[in-house]
Design a protein around this motif. Structure first.
Motif, short mmCIF file in Angstrom:
data_model
loop_
_atom_site.label_atom_id
_atom_site.label_comp_id
_atom_site.label_asym_id
_atom_site.label_seq_id
_atom_site.Cartn_x
_atom_site.Cartn_y
_atom_site.Cartn_z
N ALA A 43 0.66 -1.31 -0.01
CA ALA A 43 0.16 -0.01 0.00
C ALA A 43 0.68 1.24 -0.01
O ALA A 43 0.61 2.28 -0.53
CB ALA A 43 -0.90 0.13 0.93
N ILE A 44 2.06 1.09 0.93
CA ILE A 44 2.88 2.45 0.73
C ILE A 44 3.49 2.64 -0.67
O ILE A 44 3.44 3.82 -1.01
CB ILE A 44 4.07 1.98 1.85
CG1 ILE A 44 3.43 2.12 3.34
CG2 ILE A 44 5.00 3.14 1.60
CD1 ILE A 44 4.45 1.45 4.28
N HIS A 45 3.67 1.57 -1.12
CA HIS A 45 4.48 1.91 -2.57
C HIS A 45 3.53 2.39 -3.55
O HIS A 45 3.85 3.01 -4.48
CB HIS A 45 5.16 0.55 -3.04
CG HIS A 45 6.54 0.22 -2.10
ND1 HIS A 45 7.43 -0.40 -3.14
CD2 HIS A 45 6.92 0.50 -1.15
CE1 HIS A 45 8.48 -0.52 -2.09
NE2 HIS A 45 8.12 0.00 -0.93
N ALA A 46 2.31 1.64 -3.56
CA ALA A 46 1.19 2.21 -4.45
C ALA A 46 0.90 3.63 -4.17
O ALA A 46 0.64 4.36 -5.15
CB ALA A 46 -0.21 1.32 -4.40
N TYR A 47 0.70 4.11 -3.04
CA TYR A 47 0.47 5.72 -3.03
C TYR A 47 1.55 6.39 -3.28
O TYR A 47 1.35 7.61 -3.68
CB TYR A 47 -0.03 5.82 -1.32
CG TYR A 47 -1.36 5.87 -1.09
CD1 TYR A 47 -2.32 6.52 -1.47
CD2 TYR A 47 -1.71 4.58 -0.55
CE1 TYR A 47 -3.70 6.55 -1.27
CE2 TYR A 47 -3.26 4.35 -0.16
CZ TYR A 47 -3.95 5.42 -0.53
OH TYR A 47 -5.64 5.20 -0.39
#
Length: 273
Positions: A121-125
């Motif tokens: 999720a961190i990488h996607a955002y």
């Protein structure tokens, strides 16, 4: 016939040898360091270098002259000593550690355990946040005349929460800790900004008005040190080379062709002496 041992590092091996004498490794700790980089407590490692002169004796332990390092990891509990055979390689290693440590130290980080759990999720955002930054770097955008090298370069021009609000992170993190999640996304975005940077070529630096040869000893010029407007100008316009460089290039090309015609295939063979 017994094979004789080789002296020094073999070709292709690292430019250092391990210090196997525990007394010598301990004695290095008492010397004044030549250089140091990193942090073994709050970061991955520290590297401390020593330039030992001749006739050095510490607590009865003679230390042969040369370059040594103590590499410290594991919160300071794991130490490995090396003797270096290449000063330039050691300086490059120290410079690399300084650069990576600075990138870590100059921005806040979420807890490693938190990042490990929410990496996807961190990488996607962060990927979407970088896309918003690059949108604002286009002609007419608020960052078109701003050199964005890292996250902190955005602060004087944009509100600290602008991109987080635009991505509605606060409404999508669910059970995550909102502040820590946003910190992790900013950290990852900062990493991506550093990763997209690169050194300018000689021609690019020259066209941008920099001294491409770096005769003054300054740090190399990078792509991120230019504003998007300057980058666009380099991409759209031809790079004008000085007349003398074009003449030298033609001279070398002509003589290289002549050498290839006259030398023949035999001249390309490698001879070992």
């Amino acid at each position: 016939m017994t094979q004789q041992p080789e002296h020094g590092p073999r070709r292709g091996s690292p430019p250092y040898l391990p210090v196997t004498d525990d007394r010598l490794a301990e004695a290095l700790h008492e010397l004044e360091p030549w250089r140091g980089a990193g942090d073994s407590v709050d970061w991955d490692l520290a590297l401390i270098a020593y330039d030992v002169p001749a006739d050095t004796v510490i607590a009865g332990v003679p230390i042969p002259a040369g370059l040594y390092t103590r590499e410290i990891t594991g919160d300071g509990y794991h130490v490995i000593a090396h003797r270096w055979t290449d000063r330039t390689a050691l300086a490059d290693r120290l410079d690399d550690i300084e650069r990576r440590h600075h990138q870590f130290e100059h921005i806040d980080h979420a807890r490693p355990q938190f990042v490990a759990i929410h990496t996807a999720a961190i990488h996607a955002y962060a990927h979407r946040m970088l896309a918003l930054i690059e949108r604002d770097e286009r002609a007419g955008g608020v960052l078109y005349d701003v050199a964005v090298r890292c996250w902190h370069d955005l602060n004087p021009h944009l509100g600290a929460d602008r991109y987080a609000d635009e991505l509605r992170i606060s409404g999508n993190v669910g059970a995550y800790d909102e502040d820590e999640f946003v910190t992790a996304v900013h950290d990852r975005t900062d990493t991506q900004l550093h990763e997209r940077d690169r050194l300018l070529s000689f021609d690019e630096a020259e066209a941008a008005g920099f001294d491409g040869t770096l005769r003054d000893g300054s740090a190399p010029h990078t792509w991120a040190s230019l504003t998007p407007r300057q980058r666009a100008a380099l991409q759209s316009g031809p790079i004008r080379r000085p007349r003398w460089r074009a003449d030298v290039s033609r001279f070398l090309s002509r003589h290289l062709r002549q050498w290839r015609r006259t030398a023949g295939p035999a001249s390309s063979r490698r001879t070992d002496r």
